[in-house]
Every structure is written in C-alpha cells, then in structure tokens.
Scaffold this motif. Structure first.
Motif, short mmCIF file in Angstrom:
data_model
loop_
_atom_site.label_atom_id
_atom_site.label_comp_id
_atom_site.label_asym_id
_atom_site.label_seq_id
_atom_site.Cartn_x
_atom_site.Cartn_y
_atom_site.Cartn_z
N GLY A 74 -0.37 1.78 -6.64
CA GLY A 74 0.41 3.03 -7.27
C GLY A 74 0.53 3.19 -8.63
N ASP A 75 0.91 4.61 -9.07
CA ASP A 75 1.19 4.89 -10.41
C ASP A 75 2.31 4.00 -11.03
OD1 ASP A 75 1.83 6.14 -12.99
OD2 ASP A 75 1.04 7.94 -12.10
N ILE A 76 1.83 3.18 -12.10
CA ILE A 76 2.71 2.41 -12.59
C ILE A 76 4.13 3.14 -13.26
CG2 ILE A 76 1.61 2.61 -14.89
CD1 ILE A 76 3.53 -0.71 -13.88
N ARG A 77 3.88 4.38 -13.60
CA ARG A 77 4.93 5.08 -13.99
C ARG A 77 6.22 5.36 -13.29
NH1 ARG A 77 1.63 10.05 -16.33
NH2 ARG A 77 0.79 9.63 -14.03
N PHE B 274 0.84 -1.18 0.07
CA PHE B 274 -0.07 0.01 -0.10
C PHE B 274 0.80 1.15 -0.13
CE2 PHE B 274 -2.58 -3.48 1.90
CZ PHE B 274 -3.86 -3.09 1.31
N GLY B 275 1.63 1.45 -1.04
CA GLY B 275 2.61 2.69 -1.06
C GLY B 275 2.02 3.76 -0.77
N PRO B 276 1.10 4.20 -1.80
CA PRO B 276 0.51 5.63 -1.56
C PRO B 276 -0.23 5.81 -0.33
CG PRO B 276 0.13 4.68 -3.76
CD PRO B 276 0.72 3.58 -3.11
N LEU B 277 -1.01 4.98 0.25
CA LEU B 277 -1.71 4.82 1.34
C LEU B 277 -0.82 5.21 2.37
CD1 LEU B 277 -5.01 3.06 2.42
CD2 LEU B 277 -3.09 3.33 3.97
N GLN B 278 0.40 4.72 2.55
CA GLN B 278 1.28 4.71 3.57
C GLN B 278 2.44 5.78 3.24
OE1 GLN B 278 2.63 0.65 3.99
NE2 GLN B 278 0.71 -0.05 5.20
N GLY B 279 2.24 6.28 2.26
CA GLY B 279 3.06 7.60 2.11
C GLY B 279 4.39 7.04 1.60
N CYS B 280 4.68 5.94 1.17
CA CYS B 280 5.86 5.29 0.87
C CYS B 280 6.32 5.25 -0.46
CB CYS B 280 6.24 3.93 1.63
SG CYS B 280 6.15 4.38 3.39
N GLU B 281 7.27 5.83 -1.09
CA GLU B 281 7.27 5.93 -2.48
C GLU B 281 8.36 4.83 -2.73
OE1 GLU B 281 8.61 10.02 -3.89
OE2 GLU B 281 6.88 10.63 -2.70
N PRO B 282 8.37 4.11 -4.25
CA PRO B 282 9.19 3.24 -4.22
C PRO B 282 10.58 3.42 -4.38
CG PRO B 282 7.41 3.38 -5.93
CD PRO B 282 7.47 4.74 -5.20
N VAL C 21 1.94 -7.90 -9.94
CA VAL C 21 0.54 -7.43 -10.39
C VAL C 21 0.52 -6.09 -10.08
CG1 VAL C 21 -1.93 -7.65 -10.17
CG2 VAL C 21 -0.75 -9.72 -10.30
N PHE C 22 0.50 -5.07 -11.01
CA PHE C 22 0.22 -3.65 -10.67
C PHE C 22 -1.32 -3.08 -10.70
CE2 PHE C 22 4.45 -3.96 -12.55
CZ PHE C 22 5.20 -3.37 -11.63
N LEU C 23 -1.72 -3.01 -9.63
CA LEU C 23 -3.56 -2.92 -9.32
C LEU C 23 -3.93 -1.60 -9.64
CD1 LEU C 23 -3.45 -4.08 -5.73
CD2 LEU C 23 -3.95 -5.40 -7.62
N ASP C 24 -3.08 -0.68 -10.01
CA ASP C 24 -3.81 0.68 -10.67
C ASP C 24 -3.28 1.10 -12.01
OD1 ASP C 24 -4.88 0.83 -8.01
OD2 ASP C 24 -2.98 1.89 -7.39
N VAL C 25 -2.93 0.30 -12.71
CA VAL C 25 -2.70 0.76 -14.01
C VAL C 25 -3.77 1.19 -15.01
CG1 VAL C 25 -1.92 0.14 -16.37
CG2 VAL C 25 -0.85 -1.00 -14.39
N HIS C 26 -3.82 2.60 -15.09
CA HIS C 26 -4.95 3.21 -15.68
C HIS C 26 -4.93 3.35 -17.35
CE1 HIS C 26 -7.89 6.69 -16.17
NE2 HIS C 26 -8.15 6.53 -15.03
N ALA C 27 -6.21 3.50 -17.87
CA ALA C 27 -6.18 3.40 -19.37
C ALA C 27 -5.41 4.80 -19.96
CB ALA C 27 -7.45 3.70 -19.68
N TYR C 28 -5.19 5.85 -19.27
CA TYR C 28 -4.29 6.97 -19.57
C TYR C 28 -3.01 6.55 -19.69
CZ TYR C 28 -8.59 9.62 -18.45
OH TYR C 28 -9.94 10.16 -18.34
#
Lengths: 255, 241
Positions: free
Chosen positions: B131-134, B100-108, B148-155
């Motif tokens: 988190g943002d795949i990018r 839970f990187g974004p929720l926990q405020g921890c960047e990769p 598995v990346f859970l938040d890959v957006h169409a954009y």
C-alpha cells in the motif's frame, strides 16, 4: 552493455517536482554512459508538466550543445497556436525530431476534441508523436491515426497497466509503435506484446531521467526476445523511424 | 555492475494469482527465477492467503520449500480469527506477516486492519506491508515498530525519508525506488538500515529491481546491508515472547 547501439525514444531533460536530485544534462549523459545508450530523444520536463513553449526553448539550448540528444517538441493540446509557432520556429534546426504530448498535465484525454485538433495540426507536418498512454485510452489511437495518414505515433508506456490493449491496438495499425518504459513492471508484458505486434513496431524507451534505465532494460531482458527482435527494439526501428542510423552508429563506435 | 549474490528478497509470491493466471507461481518456478537472478532467499507468501483463505494459504506457504523464508498472511476482512492464526503460524516458525491491504480493500484506518497490526506487533512478527506509504504509515507509528513497506515509490521518497527520520524501524523495499538516485538518496539521508531489496517475483519482472540494485552507487557495506543485512537484523531483532 549491448554489442550494438541503443536508442532511447522516451527520455527527459530537466528537474521534476519529486524528491530527486536530477535535472542537469550531466545526469542524462551519466545514465546513457552507464547503460550504453547511444542516443536519447528527450522532452523538457518543464514543457511536459507546465510551460510547453518555455520548456521547449530551454531544451533547444541543451540540444544544441549535446549531440547525443535529440528533442521532442512538447505540444500542449490546449494551446494549438503555441504548438504551431514552435513547429515553425524549430523547423530546419535539426534539434527536434518529434512531438511529445501528455494527457495528464493538460487534462485532455486522447479522445478529446482538443487532441483531435492537435493531431490534425501535426498531420500537416507529418510528425512522429510520442504520447502518454495509460489504460484503455491506447485504444483511441488507431482511430486518430486512420484520420491522419501522415502521422506515426509511439504509445508511451505501451498502455502501462493495459499493455494487453496496447498490443491489440498496434497489431492492426502499422503506424502505431510501442515502448515499455514504466515504473510498474508487470511480469511478461514485453514478451506478451512482442508475441502479438510486428517486430518493426517495437521501440525502446526508459523515461530517464525520471526513471532509471535499469527498469526498461530489465523488462526487455526478462522478455528473452530473439536477437533480431531485440536489436530491432533497441535501435534499428528507432533509427529508421527518426532517420538516426548514422549518428547512432557513430555514437556507439565512439563509446 | 556488482555480481555478488543478493542474499534476501523481501517480496516474492507463490501459489496462484487469478489476475495473472498465465504466470507460473509454483515455488520451484519462483525459485528458478530467483536463482537465475542471483537471489539466494525469498521471503515468500502464497497468493491463496491474499485472495481467498489465509489459513490454507499459510499452510501452502509453509510448504514452499528450500530457498524461501515463509511469510504468513492474515485476512484483513476476517480479523476475528487473527489471533489464533498468528499463534499457529508463529508456532510453526513464521517470523513475518504480509498485509495485503489494497488487494483486500482494507484501509489502514479500518478496525480489522488496526487489530491485525496490533496482534502482529505484539507477537514480535515482522509486518511486510502493501500500500501507499503516505496512508498506511500511521498504523505503525510512535510504537517502536519494525516494519517493511513494500510499495514505497520514488515519487513518495520525501514522505518516506521524513518518516524514517523519526521511526528507526521503518524500512522500504527497493522495488519502486526507481528514479536514478532514489536508493542512493534514502541511504544517504537515513542509512542503509532503512532499505531492503525486493522484486515481487513472479508477479513482476525480476530484472528491473535486480539491475537497479546491482548498479546502485553504494559503498560495499551499504550494498551488503540493503541486499541482506537490514532484513536479517529485522528478523532477528523481533520482540521475544
């Protein structure tokens, strides 16, 4: 597939700058047929993101050839002269039935002076506006509507991540409508809004062809609305707002 | 529209969620939503581990009951005890870990995040990454990782496809691939082995992801992979101890 017409009040025509192979009007018609959307009110993606007059002109040609589509003229709040020229140019054509305003691409908040002036201009034309809302800016709309009594406004995305505030804004302002399109599908948002906002102010929008209609249909389905409210949302309110009852029923009958 | 069961949902939650305290996160309520949507099995993780305490959260997840595959989590802000907790949940049968990187405020790029990723992969556990795949991909790149990346957006589809071309183990959840052709494009570009169904029930509405999946214009084989086969292979093909 519904047993009544569906009017999508938030559609687009044209390509986007993301990696998606859409843009041809055939894609609009494909998703409309797939999901049983009778009529779709669209703005040109080019007009929304870059060139409002140019995109509006290209959309006018598409609308003339596709009777199941109606148009939003895009108004760039930074260019009121172009907006007024387009309003005069397309008046009486029957192609456009509302005005679309984005806030992100022109970088003008709903609270900005430019937006205030654009709303005042559109008030002279008694326009129905679809405006992008995201977060707390939806709370700025009741004040603008109070200052412009001939306008009716649809808050696109019903505030997105602040649909709770959108419900607050619409509850006390009977000329403010809400539609749910958004790629973020917080659980229960449509049910929350429907429990607090008069049913006559609920509309159905998809953001197609940027977003697949599955998303908005799914949001509304999970809200488990009573049949009368669902039908009001899916088409009756839009038919009244845009005077589209007859063409919507005809498109539904012809499917 | 396809009516077959969706065998796996890679993205479900239980416990409680402070920002949405009105929602019912009890496992039986989540199970009912999945069943109503035709989803057979959810990979589930307790919000307790995301928000407050990973050890108690993992214990709560392990008790979720039938119809779920338990997914552990590690507190990225308290990575000093990651190894022991990973060993504990792995011994209890856990095969996947949610970050839970974004929720926990921890960047990769944070040391704790990198350490947890290293320890998860070393134990053959499957990371499910928020988190943002990018920005979160480098922690998993060039090491043969299955993730598995859970938040890959169409954009961000182009970025994911470019990554998937060079990383056979990079897989996206379908949840935010919601343009009219996103799912079809990923399958066409890199294959159904790079996609798996996810809904984020009950934090998000279930039907948007389900309806998009059921209307996806895929072959029978590709549809079966995205709704089950891809994830099953990821869970089976983990590194052996």
């Amino acid at each position: 597939m519904k047993n009544h017409p569906v009017i999508d009040v938030h559609g687009h025509w044209g390509p986007w700058f993301f990696a998606m192979d859409i843009g041809d009007v055939a894609e609009n018609l494909r998703v409309m047929d797939e999901w049983g959307i009778s009529l779709q009110i669209v703005s040109a993606s080019e007009a929304v993101t870059y060139d409002a007059p140019g995109g509006n002109a290209r959309l006018a040609e598409i609308l003339a050839a596709n009777p199941r589509l109606r148009g939003y003229l895009v108004a760039n709040p930074n260019d009121p002269a172009a907006t007024e020229a387009d309003l005069r140019r397309y008046a009486g054509t029957g192609l456009f039935c509302g005005v679309k305003i984005h806030t992100g691409y022109p970088r003008r908040e709903i609270s900005s002076p430019q937006m205030r002036d654009t709303f005042a201009l559109l008030n002279e034309y008694a326009a129905t506006i679809l405006i992008h809302t995201w977060g707390g800016d939806v709370l700025d709309l009741p004040g603008l509507l109070a200052a412009n009594p001939r306008l009716r406004v649809i808050a696109a995305h019903m505030g997105a991540n602040r649909w709770d505030l959108a419900a607050e804004a619409a509850r006390d302002c009977d000329r403010l409508y809400l539609e749910p399109s958004c790629s973020i599908t917080d659980a229960g948002q449509v049910a929350h809004v429907a429990a607090r906002v008069p049913a006559g102010q609920l509309l159905f929008g998809t953001d197609a062809t940027l977003i697949d209609p599955a998303v908005s249909f799914g949001q509304v389905e999970d809200a488990a609305l009573d049949p009368a409210t669902a039908e009001a949302l899916y088409w009756r309110n839009a038919a009244a707002l845009f005077d589209l009852a007859a063409p919507a029923e005809a498109a539904y009958a012809a499917r | 529209m396809r009516a077959e069961p969706i065998r796996y949902d890679c993205d479900t939650l239980c416990g409680t969620w402070p920002a949405r305290a009105e929602l019912d996160f009890r496992p039986e309520a989540v199970r009912a939503k999945l069943t109503a949507a035709g989803i057979e099995t959810g990979l589930v993780c307790s919000g307790r581990g995301a928000w407050f305490d990973d050890i108690d959260g993992n214990t709560e997840t392990l008790a979720a009951g039938p119809g779920f595959v338990p997914v552990g989590t590690i507190n990225l802000r308290h990575a000093l005890r990651a190894e022991a907790e990973l060993d504990r949940i792995r011994a209890a049968g856990v095969r996947a870990v949610r970050l839970f990187g974004p929720l926990q405020g921890c960047e990769p790029v944070f040391p704790g995040y990198r350490h947890v990723v290293d320890e998860v992969l070393a134990r053959g556990l499957l990371p499910l990454v928020e988190g943002d795949i990018r920005s979160c991909w480098p922690a998993f790149a060039d090491r043969g990782a299955r993730v598995v990346f859970l938040d890959v957006h169409a954009y961000h589809l182009a970025d994911f496809v470019l990554l998937a071309r060079r990383e056979p183990g990079f897989v996206a959840s379908t949840r935010l691939l919601n343009a009219p052709d996103s799912i079809e494009t990923v399958v066409g570009e890199v294959g159904a082995g790079h996609l798996t169904f996810g809904s984020r029930t009950p934090l998000h509405d279930t039907s948007p992801a389900v309806l998009r999946m059921r209307h996806a214009r895929l072959s029978d084989a590709d549809w079966a992979a995205v709704t089950g086969g891809t994830l099953e292979a990821l869970l089976k093909n983990r590194v052996k101890p």
